[in-house]
Design an enzyme around this catalytic site. Structure first.
Site, PDB file in Angstrom:
ATOM      1  N   HIS A  56      -4.639  -2.266  -5.798  1.00 53.17           N
ATOM      2  CA  HIS A  56      -3.925  -0.999  -5.949  1.00 53.17           C
ATOM      3  C   HIS A  56      -5.145   0.014  -6.339  1.00 53.17           C
ATOM      4  O   HIS A  56      -6.227  -0.506  -7.067  1.00 53.17           O
ATOM      5  CB  HIS A  56      -3.301  -0.838  -7.575  1.00 53.17           C
ATOM      6  CG  HIS A  56      -2.094  -1.678  -7.244  1.00 53.17           C
ATOM      7  ND1 HIS A  56      -0.952  -1.619  -6.561  1.00 53.17           N
ATOM      8  CD2 HIS A  56      -1.885  -2.762  -8.234  1.00 53.17           C
ATOM      9  CE1 HIS A  56      -0.249  -2.469  -6.998  1.00 53.17           C
ATOM     10  NE2 HIS A  56      -0.704  -3.211  -7.755  1.00 53.17           N
ATOM     11  N   ASP A  94       0.817  -1.176  -0.164  1.00 51.62           N
ATOM     12  CA  ASP A  94       0.011   0.014   0.100  1.00 51.62           C
ATOM     13  C   ASP A  94       0.790   1.110   0.099  1.00 51.62           C
ATOM     14  O   ASP A  94       0.386   2.332   0.598  1.00 51.62           O
ATOM     15  CB  ASP A  94      -0.847   0.053   1.205  1.00 51.62           C
ATOM     16  CG  ASP A  94      -1.707  -1.202   1.317  1.00 51.62           C
ATOM     17  OD1 ASP A  94      -2.437  -1.744   0.318  1.00 51.62           O
ATOM     18  OD2 ASP A  94      -1.951  -1.789   2.426  1.00 51.62           O
TER      19      ASP A  94
END
Ligand code: GDP
Length: 424
Positions: free
Chosen positions: A40, A12
């Site tokens: 994503h 992340d």
């Protein structure tokens, strides 16, 4: 030229955004590991998208998106994802799937859930996407490669073997309904029609592309600290998150990877359990979580609140070293603009001694963070495009972290959008 975009931390970090941005000038973008367990988030002219399987370059007309052999391929999720982006007006992306990629089966997802249930409080915090059982089967050599599912006789034989082995677990370990080989065969026949248009001998395709001088991006999932060997084992993922594995998971020679762009977060976040030395809690964490990322730090796939912490230079230095960073992209810096003072973890105290080397898990468990406190800049830095225009304290923060980690920060990301980037 081949470039890898990989994570320095727990994932992340904003790899999706950096890949999407670099994809503007790329011909091919490849996923080389991981599966639909992480995602994503990409913000572009078409809207905001959470991608789990498609590479982040699929929004451009000029790029080819490839699912490499190293990926855990969930066929229905891939097909749904293609539909979800074309439904929002994105032109049909050009997609190739390696004929050597292996397939995540519904029983992998079941086994993942049953195992989490069995472990109860001691679970790994799996996203229950079947990833660990999938990779276990791949290396136990009972998985299904894409090329195999076009052979009726072979899939029947393999399905029977799978059932023999799995049903011992189903019956005696988990006390759940047994698998049926007919059902597995039927599923595979369905999958082969779904995947047929995309199947490709990817390593041959890439060899030719490299010869023609194409611009190729390898897109990693998660980050160094989730690597099964070099991460915080056992709280790791099941495929290597390192740029070096990009060669294997895409099928190209290692020496072709000329640039390794390591995405490193200006603060820390993690999902799932495991060591996290600079973790913060309570109101301090809630505020950073609320302000973090683009609309808060919550998992793209699971929606789970992420664990939060300050920038950890020990972990990031290690993260960059294992990846072999040629460039560091320092992301989400804009988020820190609210702080008077910003703690930065510059060392770990272990048994009374301070180290800047990230240790293996058994020592890591004892580590306590050593902080330095840098003055904040108390300004919104979004929209700035030149490094010199950043507030002085902001530049000092970047330069301090750069010195601590020992790798060059050549890009600073100051917003979620494609153009929110400052090159140095
Ligand atoms: P990935 O898995 O590494 O691609 O990261 P994620 O997409 O899960 O998380 C990154 C999140 O931060 C996404 O919501 C992005 O839109 C957002 N993001 C990326 N870069 C920046 C940035 O520089 N600033 C802000 N505010 N958000 C960013």
């Amino acid at each position: 030229m081949v470039k890898a975009v990989v994570g320095a931390n727990w994932g992340d970090e904003g790899k999706g955004k950096i890949t999407d941005m670099l994809a503007e000038k790329a011909d091919i973008i490849i996923r080389f590991q991981g599966g639909a367990n992480a995602g994503h988030t990409i913000v572009n002219d078409y809207g905001k998208f959470a991608l789990h399987t498609l590479p982040s370059g699929c929004f451009y007309n000029h790029t080819t998106s490839i699912i490499g052999n190293g990926v855990a391929l969930n066929i229905p999720i891939l097909i749904d994802e293609i539909k979800s982006i074309t439904d929002k007006g994105v032109p049909e992306p050009k997609i190739l799937v390696s004929d050597r990629a292996q397939i995540v089966m519904p029983y992998h997802i079941l086994l993942d859930a049953y195992e989490e249930e069995r472990l109860a409080g001691k679970s790994f915090g799996s996203t229950k996407s079947g990833i660990a059982p999938f990779y276990a089967d791949k290396f136990a050599k009972i998985g299904f490669q894409v090329n195999e599912i076009f052979d009726d006789e072979l899939i029947r034989e393999k399905a029977e073997n799978v059932c023999e082995r799995k049903n011992v677990l189903m019956k005696y370990l988990y006390n759940k309904p047994e698998l049926d080989p007919d059902e597995i065969v039927a599923t595979l026949k369905e999958y082969r029609e779904m995947i047929r248009p995309y199947v490709c001998d990817v390593s041959a395709y890439l060899a030719q592309a490299i010869k023609e001088g194409k611009e190729i991006l390898l897109e990693g999932q998660l980050g160094t600290l989730k690597d099964p060997d070099h991460g915080i084992y056992p709280m790791v993922t099941s495929s290597s998150t390192l740029a070096g594995y990009g060669a294997v998971g895409a099928g190209i020679p290692p020496y072709e990877i000329k640039k390794v762009i390591v995405v490193c977060k200006a603060y820390s976040s993690a999902v799932g359990a495991g060591e996290f030395v600079s973790e913060i809690f309570g109101d301090e964490a809630d505020e950073l979580r609320r302000r973090g990322g683009d609309g808060g730090e919550y998992g793209a796939t699971t929606g789970r609140p992420r664990r939060m912490g300050w920038c950890d230079c020990v972990a990031s230095k290690y993260g960059c070293r294992l990846q072999g960073a040629t460039d560091v992209a320092f992301t989400v810096l804009d988020v820190l603009g609210y702080l008077d003072e910003i703690p930065v973890c510059v060392g770990y105290e272990i048994d009374g001694e301070v180290t800047t080397d990230f240790p293996a898990t058994s020592l890591l468990k004892k580590a306590k963070p050593v902080y330095e406190y840098l003055p904040g800049w108390k300004e919104d830095i979004r929209g700035i495009r030149n490094y010199d225009e950043l507030p002085e304290n902001c530049r000092k923060y970047i330069e301090f972290v750069e010195e601590q980690i020992g790798y060059p920060i050549t890009m600073v990301s100051n917003g979620p959008g494609r153009h929110d980037i400052i090159y140095r």
